[in-house]
Each structure stands twice: as C-alpha cells, then as structure tokens.
Write an enzyme that holds these catalytic residues in place. Structure first.
Site, short mmCIF file in Angstrom:
data_model
loop_
_atom_site.label_atom_id
_atom_site.label_comp_id
_atom_site.label_asym_id
_atom_site.label_seq_id
_atom_site.Cartn_x
_atom_site.Cartn_y
_atom_site.Cartn_z
N TYR A 193 4.14 6.39 10.20
CA TYR A 193 3.39 5.40 10.05
C TYR A 193 4.15 4.19 9.07
CZ TYR A 193 -1.03 2.68 9.03
OH TYR A 193 -2.01 1.81 8.85
N TYR A 243 -9.11 5.36 7.99
CA TYR A 243 -9.22 5.91 8.95
C TYR A 243 -10.47 6.97 9.40
CZ TYR A 243 -4.92 3.40 10.44
OH TYR A 243 -3.92 2.55 10.78
N LYS A 269 1.82 -0.23 15.10
CA LYS A 269 3.29 -0.13 15.51
C LYS A 269 3.58 -1.55 16.49
CE LYS A 269 4.37 3.39 13.66
NZ LYS A 269 4.60 2.68 12.19
N HIS A 279 0.85 -1.25 0.13
CA HIS A 279 -0.09 0.13 0.11
C HIS A 279 0.73 1.33 -0.02
CE1 HIS A 279 -4.06 -1.75 1.55
NE2 HIS A 279 -3.56 -2.47 0.64
N PRO A 289 -3.59 0.09 18.84
CA PRO A 289 -3.48 -0.55 17.45
C PRO A 289 -3.54 0.61 16.35
CG PRO A 289 -5.36 -1.12 18.30
CD PRO A 289 -4.66 -0.77 19.50
#
Length: 391
Positions: free
Chosen positions: A384, A201, A298, A72, A294
């Site tokens: 990220y 998100y 990580k 991704h 979560p």
C-alpha cells in the site's frame, strides 16, 4: 512541427514525463483531447505513495504538497464491531500522503507553463502514424480547426484507456488481460470535515464502504453498489444512512458526521493490462497500458512509476548513449504493474461482499489475519505504501 518526443495526453503521466525529459534537455510537445479547464478540475485519485512523494520532491514538484497535503501513517481495516489500525510507519517505515490528483496536475501544469512547455488542449482526431519506423508522427486537429502534424523521434502514449495510443499497438503483438468486477463504487464528495484521521476500509454484509478525504474540510466516501446502479435512485439521505451503517456509526463512540454532498457518481471496477508497453517507437505509460480498481490506491502511483522509468530511458536513447533501458522498459515496468494489479485485486476481493457465504467466511478470516499478524500487516503495508521506484 518537429520535436524529440510527442506526448499524447496532458494528464499527470504526460505532464510529469515532459517535466522529467525537460530537465534532461529533451524537447517534447503535449497534445490533449480535453480542455485545460477539464483536466484541472476532474476528480481522481487522492493517495500518493511514499515513492511518488519522494520523486516529486526530487524534481521540485513537492512544495505545495507538503504545505497543503496530509501525511498518513496508515489505514484502518474494519468489519462489524472491529476496527484495527495498520501502521505503515511502524511496519515498513513508509507513509502515504492525501493529496488529490487534481492538485498534482495543477502543480505539474504550473511547472510546465513556467518552463514554456508547448501544450495543445482540446484537440480532436488524434492519430499515430509509422510507429514502427524511425520517423513516427502524430496528426490531429487543433482547437481552432487547423490540421496539425508533429514529427518526432518517439511517441509516448499517456492518454488513458480511451485514447488512440493503446489501439495503435498492432493486434499481432498486443496481448490483453482483463477482469470486470461484479460491483461498482458510488463515490461522493461532501463539504464536511472528515470523521476520521486516516482512511477507513470497511467490510460489511451490506457491502464495502470507505471513508477517505480530500482536505481538512472535504470528505470523500464510497459505497459498494451493483453494476448498472442508477445514481438517481440514491438520495443524499440514503447515501448517508448506508455510510453510517457500513462504517459503524456509534461503534465504540465513533460518529460519522454528514454534510452537503457536492458530487456523486458511479464508478465501474475492472483490472486490465496490455502488453507490451513498447512497440517500435511507441511507448505506453499509465492507464494507456493498465487499469486497476481503486481499492489499492495504485492508479496514479503506477503511472508515476512508469514515467520514472521511461524518462531516463528515452533520454539515454535520444542522446545516442544506448538503447538498453528503452529496450527493457516494458519488461521492467510490467514487473511492478503485475505486482500492483495483484495487490489491487487482493484488496478488492477481500473487502467487497457477494452472495456466497463461503466467500464471506474467507474474507473475514483474511481480515482477521492481516489485523492480528505482523507478517500479514507488513505485506499490506509494503504494498500500500508503495514499493521503491524500479521494483
């Protein structure tokens, strides 16, 4: 039994540590309180950082990942009537991979079995002894009820937040930091193709929602729910209705495709760090030393980063080539631990709603800044997609 490194915990951290040590000629024995079937089937994290994938590739563990995983470029940030793509490749020239922890564990087990790794599953009564001495040892009862003892040069605690390794750190040297969040995640696995090409998100006044995936045919979805939520009060229809509302079904022509839910559970959320990560000849890695919510993806990646530092440090020490890396392991690892702990807290508090209207406006302001500012988006992307191993 006698070995150089006794590894407690045969999840990804312990298995990877044994693999990296084995490549450098260091012997180890793994012990695990769960059965192998349980370890290979438990559903956990699904996002691998750029650096994690690089490390797996470098050590011959990435072949199936590249064949069956999905790369991704970024993620979507969303709030009502708005959805923005944060492109990691454009921003920091890094990407992430969707490849479940279950699959990583299968690959590691296959590699260790091929190497003849000694692993004891389904053990009980594990105890650590004399970790401050030069002769530490571990005792346990094996699956057949036999009392066992492993003498080692060092012990590596990779047994998560509920294992005995964390507790073996004496109170006099142990420091802990913890934050318990006032909400949980209701997570589901569904046998339906993902309705998105990359993770969503979503901030919503009803609560956070997330659309992830495990494969091209299995979706992983989450809803923010109050702590103490009874999973039985959430029917499949109620779950899909809430997901459709929070993820924006119908917004700009986007549709959420429902399907059969095969698993659902409630996950409490907390941040936890214990220091130091080394005491005497006991070294901690992964969830034995730290837990993150979560939201920032990580947990597994932090464990991999710990092990990537620990393996060469132990090899150097056990070969008699110096203890510098082992002596600085805790401080070096904790620099990344606290960075990832902050990022996970930041993502969590930006996206999960409460009952304070002032906080609501701050969250929306922050989301709009990240989505519209290259500097803001770059900060999210850098964290990220993952900092280099050794940061």
């Amino acid at each position: 039994m006698r070995t150089q490194v006794a590894i407690i915990g045969a999840g990804p951290a312990g298995l990877l540590l044994s693999h990296l040590l084995g490549e450098q000629g260091i012997d180890s024995i793994l012990i695990e309180s769960r059965t192998q079937e349980y370890v290979l089937s438990r559903i956990r994290a699904g996002i691998l950082e750029h650096s994690t994938v690089q490390l797996l590739d470098e050590h011959g563990l990435g072949e199936r990942l590249h064949r069956e995983g999905h790369e991704h470029r970024g993620i979507y940030l969303q709030w009502p009537e708005e959805r923005h793509h944060i492109d990691f490749r454009d921003l920091v020239d890094r990407s992430v991979w969707v490849y479940g922890q279950t699959e990583v564990t299968k690959d590691l087990v296959a590699a260790r079995e091929k190497a003849g790794q000694q692993i004891y599953y389904d053990v009980s009564g594990t105890a650590l002894h004399d970790v401050e001495s030069d002769d530490p040892y571990v005792t346990f009862t094996d699956a057949s009820g036999n009392a066992m003892r492993i003498d080692a040069d060092v012990i590596a605690g990779c047994d998560g937040s509920f294992g005995p390794s964390r507790a073996a750190m004496p109170d006099a040297v142990r420091n802990t930091w913890e934050r318990v969040y006032p909400y949980s995640w209701l997570g589901v696995l569904a046998d339906v193709a993902p309705s998105t090409d990359e993770l969503i998100y979503a901030w919503h006044q009803d609560g956070f929602a997330m659309h992830s995936m495990r494969s091209s045919t299995v979706s992983r979805l989450y809803l923010q729910v109050p702590n103490g939520t009874d999973i039985d009060t959430w029917s499949d229809d109620r779950i899909w209705d809430a997901l459709a509302t929070r993820l924006g079904h119908g917004q700009n022509g986007w549709t959420l495709n429902p399907g059969p839910i095969t698993e659902k559970s409630v996950l409490p959320m907390r941040s936890y760090v214990q220091t130091p990560m080394r005491h005497g000849n006991l070294f901690l890695a992964g969830d034995a030393a730290h837990i993150v919510p979560p939201t920032g993806a990580k947990g597994l990646n932090l464990a991999v980063a710990d092990v990537a530092l620990l393996a060469p440090a132990l090899a150097q020490m056990l070969r008699g080539k110096g203890t510098e890396s082992a002596d600085t392991y805790s401080d070096t690892a904790l620099r990344r631990v606290w960075r990832c702990t902050h990022f996970s807290w930041w993502m969590t508090t930006m996206l999960h709603t409460g009952d304070n209207p002032f906080d609501t406006q701050l969250q929306l302001s922050q989301l709009k800044w990240v989505a519209s500012s290259e500097a803001g988006a770059m900060g999210l992307a850098e964290n990220y997609a993952g900092l280099p191993i050794g940061f």
